[in-house]
Structures are given as C-alpha cells and as structure tokens.
Write an enzyme that holds these catalytic residues in place. Structure first.
Site, PDB file in Angstrom:
ATOM      1  N   GLU A 361       0.812  -1.050   0.058  1.00  0.00           N
ATOM      2  CA  GLU A 361      -0.097  -0.101  -0.099  1.00  0.00           C
ATOM      3  C   GLU A 361       0.855   1.162   0.001  1.00  0.00           C
ATOM      4  OE1 GLU A 361      -3.355  -0.282  -0.324  1.00  0.00           O
ATOM      5  OE2 GLU A 361      -3.414  -2.271   0.096  1.00  0.00           O
ATOM      6  N   CYS A 395      -2.056   9.167   2.416  1.00  0.00           N
ATOM      7  CA  CYS A 395      -1.773   8.593   1.053  1.00  0.00           C
ATOM      8  C   CYS A 395      -2.899   9.072  -0.032  1.00  0.00           C
ATOM      9  CB  CYS A 395      -1.687   7.140   0.897  1.00  0.00           C
ATOM     10  SG  CYS A 395      -3.071   6.209   1.672  1.00  0.00           S
TER      11      CYS A 395
HETATM   12  P1  NAD Z   1       8.467   4.530   4.779  1.00  0.00           P
HETATM   13  O1  NAD Z   1       8.553   3.695   3.625  1.00  0.00           O
HETATM   14  O2  NAD Z   1       9.777   5.349   5.024  1.00  0.00           O
HETATM   15  O3  NAD Z   1       8.450   3.619   6.112  1.00  0.00           O
HETATM   16  C1  NAD Z   1       7.418   2.598   6.172  1.00  0.00           C
HETATM   17  C2  NAD Z   1       7.694   1.663   7.244  1.00  0.00           C
HETATM   18  O4  NAD Z   1       9.019   0.852   6.467  1.00  0.00           O
HETATM   19  C3  NAD Z   1       8.444   2.136   8.429  1.00  0.00           C
HETATM   20  O5  NAD Z   1       8.092   1.209   9.395  1.00  0.00           O
HETATM   21  C4  NAD Z   1      10.037   1.739   8.386  1.00  0.00           C
HETATM   22  O6  NAD Z   1      10.581   1.506   9.282  1.00  0.00           O
HETATM   23  C5  NAD Z   1       9.850   0.528   7.372  1.00  0.00           C
HETATM   24  N1  NAD Z   1      11.164   0.255   6.620  1.00  0.00           N
HETATM   25  C6  NAD Z   1      12.033   1.195   5.989  1.00  0.00           C
HETATM   26  N2  NAD Z   1      12.809   0.583   5.157  1.00  0.00           N
HETATM   27  C7  NAD Z   1      12.532  -0.915   5.371  1.00  0.00           C
HETATM   28  C8  NAD Z   1      13.317  -2.218   4.886  1.00  0.00           C
HETATM   29  N3  NAD Z   1      14.365  -2.026   3.939  1.00  0.00           N
HETATM   30  N4  NAD Z   1      12.756  -3.267   4.964  1.00  0.00           N
HETATM   31  C9  NAD Z   1      11.544  -3.289   6.003  1.00  0.00           C
HETATM   32  N5  NAD Z   1      10.821  -2.144   6.476  1.00  0.00           N
HETATM   33  C10 NAD Z   1      11.498  -0.899   6.104  1.00  0.00           C
HETATM   34  O7  NAD Z   1       7.369   5.240   4.631  1.00  0.00           O
HETATM   35  P2  NAD Z   1       6.854   6.443   5.865  1.00  0.00           P
HETATM   36  O8  NAD Z   1       7.666   7.698   5.528  1.00  0.00           O
HETATM   37  O9  NAD Z   1       6.870   5.917   7.100  1.00  0.00           O
HETATM   38  O10 NAD Z   1       5.216   6.677   5.213  1.00  0.00           O
HETATM   39  C11 NAD Z   1       4.968   7.567   4.219  1.00  0.00           C
HETATM   40  C12 NAD Z   1       4.449   6.740   3.130  1.00  0.00           C
HETATM   41  O11 NAD Z   1       3.465   5.805   3.240  1.00  0.00           O
HETATM   42  C13 NAD Z   1       3.849   7.758   1.792  1.00  0.00           C
HETATM   43  O12 NAD Z   1       4.360   7.406   0.615  1.00  0.00           O
HETATM   44  C14 NAD Z   1       2.412   7.296   1.752  1.00  0.00           C
HETATM   45  O13 NAD Z   1       1.888   7.625   0.631  1.00  0.00           O
HETATM   46  C15 NAD Z   1       2.537   6.040   2.115  1.00  0.00           C
HETATM   47  N6  NAD Z   1       1.305   5.640   2.826  1.00  0.00           N
HETATM   48  C16 NAD Z   1       0.331   4.704   1.853  1.00  0.00           C
HETATM   49  C17 NAD Z   1      -0.818   4.330   2.260  1.00  0.00           C
HETATM   50  C18 NAD Z   1      -1.870   3.449   1.495  1.00  0.00           C
HETATM   51  O14 NAD Z   1      -2.753   2.855   2.048  1.00  0.00           O
HETATM   52  N7  NAD Z   1      -1.459   3.152   0.347  1.00  0.00           N
HETATM   53  C19 NAD Z   1      -1.331   4.629   3.735  1.00  0.00           C
HETATM   54  C20 NAD Z   1      -0.205   5.442   4.269  1.00  0.00           C
HETATM   55  C21 NAD Z   1       1.021   5.764   3.956  1.00  0.00           C
END
Ligand code: NAD
Length: 650
Positions: A361, A395
């Site tokens: 997502e 998002c």
């Molecule tokens: P991010 O990708 O930086 O981090 C998300 C999660 O992934 C965190 O818990 C982080 O610790 C973990 N993570 C980071 N690197 C990883 C790896 N290599 N392996 C495993 N886990 C890892 O995202 P963010 O900055 O926390 O969130 C913002 C983003 O989320 C935006 O792009 C937003 O659009 C998206 N988002 C999407 C939805 C949806 O339903 N489509 C909903 C909410 C947010």
C-alpha cells in the site's frame, strides 16, 4: 462491567441464574453480592470452545427470560425422568449450570463470609485468585507493562513465538476470534480520549483528525469485521461444470500462518489496528513493526492484553527499517506493507528471494477534478479538506486540484477566502483545523517541492510566511503549475494545494492517467453520468464522486492502488481474503467407479472425448443432448474398467 468472555447481557443472565440457585440467607450472601464477575474470565479461559459458546447462548437467553421461567427450567433439569438421552442432557445441564455458579460463588474470598471461607478450605480451592485490573488501571500501568512486554526480544524470538502459537489461533472459530474483536472495539471506544492524546503527542495532529480518521475509522472497521467476517470467511460453494457431473466444488478460506505487518508514521493507530485485526480474524498470528517515527510504544500490547489476546497472537517489534528487513528474512507467510514506493520496492526485492507474497500500500498523487457544473462551494470546501486533513500527510490527500477553465478564477477566489479561516496547532481542544508535520524528513521534502515549483514559475498564493523549516507548515496554495515541477509529478505529503486549469474531460483524464501513481481521485460535477464515465476512465484503485477521500471511509470497500501506488487490496471481503489461503476443494462421493479420463487410454475413449468436446462447446439444445449421450457412453467405458478390475480372487 463486561468481562473478556461475557458481555453485559450474558453477565446479567448469569447474575439472574446465580441468584435463583444461591439466593443467600442470613449467613451467606446472595450470588450477585459476591463480586463473581472478577472470576468469570478465569473460568471461561479454560473452557472448551463449544461449551463456552453454549454457555454464552444460554446466558443470553436467561437474561431475557423471567426468573420464573428459569426456575421451572431448573426444576425440569433437576429431575429428568427415564434413562434416555434427553434425560442425560438435562442432568448435564443441571450439573453444568450449578458447577459454574458454585465455582464462581466460592471463588471470592474477599466478599464471601466466614462460613463460605470454611467451605472453601474444605473443597480445597486455590485461594490465589487472579483478578484483572480495571481498564483505567491498565492504562496507567504503561511503564510496568513495557518492562514485561516484548520490547528487547530478538526478531527471531518474536517470529518463532508467532509461528508456534499460530495453530491455536487457527483452531479458534471465526466467531471466537470475533469475541476478541468485540472486546477491542469496546475498549478503544471507552479509552478513546487517552489514545487520542497519546497519538497527538507523537504525531502532532489535531484532535479532530485523530478522532475522525484514526479512532472512528478503526471502530468502523472493527464493527464491519464483527458483522461480516463470518459470512465472508465461510466455506463457499462454487459452480461445478456439467462435465464434472456428480461432483461438488468449494473454497475454504484458511489462514496463511504468520503475517508481518510493516506500517508508516502518518496514521500510526489506524495503520496498525486495521491490518492486524484483518489478519487475526482470518486466523493468522501477527508480527507488527510500527514506524520508528511514531511507535506508540507499549500502547498496542496494552490494548491487546486488556482485550484477552494471548501475548503471542499479536507481537510488536520496534525499530527502523533494519528490523523490518530482519523480520522479512525470518520468512513470514505474508508481508503487508504500507509506506513509500522506495521502501516498497526494497521489500518486494527482498521478499522475492524467498518467494514471500507481498501486499504493498504505497503513495499517491491524488487529483481532484472539478467540472464547471459542480456545486462550487461544496467542491472548494471538499478540496480544501482533502488537501489539508492530517496536514496533507495522507496517501489519498488531494495533491492536485484540476479546475475547468471557465470556473478557475472563481474557484481560486473562494478557496483563498476559505483557506484564511484555517487555524493551526499541535495541542488543540478540538477547534483547530490543521496540526503540525509529524516527520522532520517530510518537512524537507515539502520545502524542496515548494522551492522547485517557485523556481520553475509557480505562484505562491498563500503560505509565504512559512520559513521552510518549521513543522507548522501553513496551507500552501499555488497556481501556474507545469508538468515539469516536482509538486506536479511526485508525492509531496504536506499541506499543498496546487491549482491547475483544464479545458476538456478527455484532456483532464489523459493528464491524470499519465501519473506514475494510481491510488485515488475525486470527481466533482452535477452530471452523475459524466462522473461515472470519468471514474471508469481513471487508472486508479479508488474514486470518490462528489466527495473526497471517502472510499476509505467505507470498510466494505476494498482499498489499494495501481501502478506505483501498490499491489493488492485490503479491507472489504477482498481484503480479508487477501490474508487467507484460498483452498480449492473438489468433492466426489465415494464410488467404486474409475474416472473415464484415467488410464488406460484407448482409441474409443479418444474419439468419444473428441466428439463430446465438440458437442459441449457448440451452441444449441441438440448439441447438448448429443453431449449427454456421448457422456453416458464414455461413462460406460469407465464402468467397464471398474468391472474389469473386479476379477474374483482365486
Ligand atoms: P517508509 O517507506 O519510509 O517507511 C514505512 C515503514 O517501512 C516504516 O515502518 C519503516 O521503518 C519500514 N522500513 C523502512 N525500510 C525498510 C526495509 N528496508 N525493510 C523493511 N521495512 C522497512 O514510509 P513512511 O515515510 O513511514 O510513510 C509515508 C509513506 O506511506 C507515503 O509514501 C504514503 O503515501 C504511504 N502510505 C500509503 C498508504 C496506503 O494505504 N496506500 C497509507 C499510508 C501511507
């Protein structure tokens, strides 16, 4: 006070029954005066599931029945006549009900009097009765809980506990799992204020954003699970084609095993509870890794424990991306990831090496498309809210507002008037529209997009007071936007409102469909046929018509994106099925006969199949009759095969 296992209605049935069996006298208190509620969960916890469900049903019925009717029932149960199975059933009922009432009655040393204590010591009941703390008390014990919780455990330990305990969750019926979901809904509803305060401290949002999007959204999802998941997850009968006559086909929705859920920081409560409970209700154990930016440390453990979940069923692993990557290496049966496109790609690459299914997502760049016949004030206020709610850190935030040329100036004027009314704070009492940014990293991205747009000729119509560093970013309204700008192409994830004009329906649809994202969109027009046409033409996972960000407001609708916005769907029936192993079952009744398509192959069979196929897939009733006749003939070959096998043994 409802307990973990019995709701208020069932407790009132229990109380009624108890007072009939043990009404009390001058020396002993009545059943209802002994504080029996404290021990209900301890007894229920060790009950066989079928018995527990039977008791729950019976107690619900007792709560409705007048006391006289229960007395009569007990009398009948006490003296069953004869030796038949009905008499045995009544005897069991009598023993079972009295057993529960007596056990609860004599369990409470605190409230029973001396005489009861003596009986207690005679029957040898363990006097170290565990009592559950009140919910408020639970909440205040956060620090103590943290010490006892899973923090500090290695990823291996957490994952192996989850894997080992999964069969226990698998064995619970969906109805039983929903009992915990109901507890959760009630607990969150009762403690919403405290949860809201905690989220606000970490995420810097407004109280209303938290209450409406996180708390209400979660409760609505839990209510959906309670109402529909049994139906969604029950065995499904599916069509069996005529060529497989006599057989039945089914789909069983079974758990996958252990699911790893990795969440972002923007909705730390909603993005935790919604996927966790969807995975749990389908029979999986869950390892949950929150964002390191908004971990809400200890909160989930506290809530799930208070609601009766075993510690191993839902475990939280704190840490950054490194911990997430570690957990993936431990090979969960599925990864449910919400976050950025960049991380989504990394996770998918890592998962591919071990063939772990992933659901992603990811981000979006959602357009709002406002046609000239739209209700202008509604569209202006809708776009404003869609762009600014959660400070644009959603998002599905509106990140581009496409306005038909003829109303562009009027729309802009009205929007600028409305935007001036927006109030900002990160510790409000509910009467503030936007909060602060949650993550310092995101502030830098917003500043970068703004500077890039200004350098490429955009006009900043509102928000110039922002110093490009503070977390209190005011609404940034811009026009004169071009397709080369980052603010047009990339996800900004901040309170931006870029205004873009368009001329025709075709043009705006084409422009939106050129985006790298495809999460959601909104379409505004009085002409519902046009809205529907545009909604169908947009390459996205969701579209709200004459509203904004509302598909995710309905827990029955599947949610997810296409293109760079992700893979898979969660929520709704599709979402629950996504956490299942959809097992296909074909049932043939027991028979001695062999299938005609099994060995041996013969020329007669070959030509029979050939003709049958032609008849089956050609139109008309005559062909169908032909198919049936050839089918019968073919069947007779299999009969012969079976008969041949039945050679009498010497
Ligand atoms: P991010 O990708 O930086 O981090 C998300 C999660 O992934 C965190 O818990 C982080 O610790 C973990 N993570 C980071 N690197 C990883 C790896 N290599 N392996 C495993 N886990 C890892 O995202 P963010 O900055 O926390 O969130 C913002 C983003 O989320 C935006 O792009 C937003 O659009 C998206 N988002 C999407 C939805 C949806 O339903 N489509 C909903 C909410 C947010």
């Amino acid at each position: 006070m409802a307990t973990k296992y019995l709701n208020d209605r069932q407790l009132s049935g229990l109380k009624k029954l108890g007072d009939i069996i043990l009404p009390g006298d001058s020396e002993l208190p009545a059943f209802s005066k002994t504080g029996f509620e404290l021990h209900v969960d301890r007894i229920c916890k060790y009950m066989n599931q079928d018995d527990l469900e039977g008791i729950e049903l019976l107690l619900s019925i007792f709560s409705w029945l007048p006391s006289l009717a229960i007395r009569i029932l007990l009398k009948i149960a006490q003296k069953p006549r004869g030796e038949g199975s009905l008499a045995a059933l009544f005897r069991q009922l009598d023993i079972g009900l009295k057993g529960i009432i007596f056990t609860l009655y004599y369990s409470n040393l605190e409230t029973a009097n001396e005489k009861a204590k003596n009986i207690h010591s005679v029957i040898g009941w363990d006097s170290q009765i565990a009592s559950y703390p009140e919910e408020d008390e639970m909440f205040e014990k956060t620090d103590q809980f943290r010490l006892q919780g899973q923090m500090g455990d290695s990823s291996e330990a957490v994952m192996s506990r989850a894997v080992l305990s999964q069969p226990a969750v698998r064995e619970l019926t969906v109805k039983r799992r929903l009992h915990y979901i109901k507890n959760l809904r009630r607990y969150i509803l009762r403690n919403r204020e405290k949860i809201t305060d905690l989220i606000q401290k970490e995420a810097q949002k407004t109280k209303t954003d938290i209450l409406v999007s996180e708390i209400f959204g979660v409760l609505d999802h839990l209510a959906f699970l309670e109402k529909f998941s049994e139906r969604i997850l029950k065995d499904e009968k599916v069509h069996t084609p005529v060529a497989l006559l006599g057989k039945k086909s089914r789909i069983y929705y079974e758990p996958l095993g252990t699911v790893l859920i990795i969440s972002p920081w923007n909705y730390p409560f909603y993005q935790a509870i919604v996927p966790i409970t969807s995975a749990f209700v389908t029979g999986n154990t869950v390892v949950y890794k929150p964002s390191e930016i908004t971990p809400l440390e200890g909160l989930l453990e506290e809530i799930f424990t208070a609601c009766g979940f075993e510690k191993e069923w839902v475990q939280v692993c704190y840490g950054d991306g490194k911990v997430g990557a570690e957990l993936i290496d431990l090979r969960p049966e599925k990864i449910f990831f919400t976050g950025s496109v960049a991380t989504g790609k990394k996770i998918m690459t890592q998962a591919a090496k071990q063939l772990i299914p992933v659901e992603l997502e990811l981000g979006g760049k959602d357009p709002a498309i406002v046609f000239e016949d739209a209700s202008l004030e509604r569209a202006v206020r809708g776009c404003l809210w869609g762009a600014l709610t959660n400070s644009g850190q959603s998002c599905t935030s509106v990140e581009q507002v496409f306005i038909q040329e003829s109303i562009f100036l009027e729309f802009k004027k009205m929007l600028l008037k409305e935007v001036k009314k927006i109030r900002q704070s990160n510790c409000d009492n509910g009467a503030v529209e936007i909060g602060h940014m949650t993550s310092p990293m995101q502030i830098k991205i917003v500043a970068d997009h703004l500077e890039d747009a200004l350098a490429k000729g955009a006009n900043l119509l509102h928000g110039d007071s922002w110093d490009r560093k503070s977390a209190a970013i005011p609404p940034l309204v811009l026009d004169n936007i071009t397709e080369e700008m980052k603010i047009y192409r990339d996800e900004t994830f901040g309170p931006i409102i870029p205004l873009i004009s368009f001329i025709s329906e075709r043009e705006v649809v084409d422009r939106c469909n050129r985006s790298q994202f495809g999460l959601s969109a909104s379409v505004w027009s009085k002409d519902l046929k046009r809205c529907d046409r545009v909604a169908r033409s947009l390459i996205t996972g969701n579209v709200s018509i004459n509203n904004v960000m509302l598909t995710e407001g309905n827990p029955a609708l599947p949610f997810g994106g296409v293109k760079n916005s992700g893979i898979g769907r969660y929520k709704g029936a599709a979402g629950l099925h996504g956490f299942c192993n959809q097992k296909s079952i074909l049932i043939d009744g027991h028979s001695e006969k062999c299938e005609v398509n099994w060995y041996p192959y013969t020329q007669k069979k070959y030509s029979g199949f050939d003709k049958m196929m032609e008849a089956l897939f050609s139109p008309g009733i005559l062909n169908f009759i032909k198919f049936a006749l050839i089918g019968m003939k073919l069947e007779s070959y299999s009969d012969k095969a079976a008969k041949k096998k039945k050679v009498p043994t010497p």
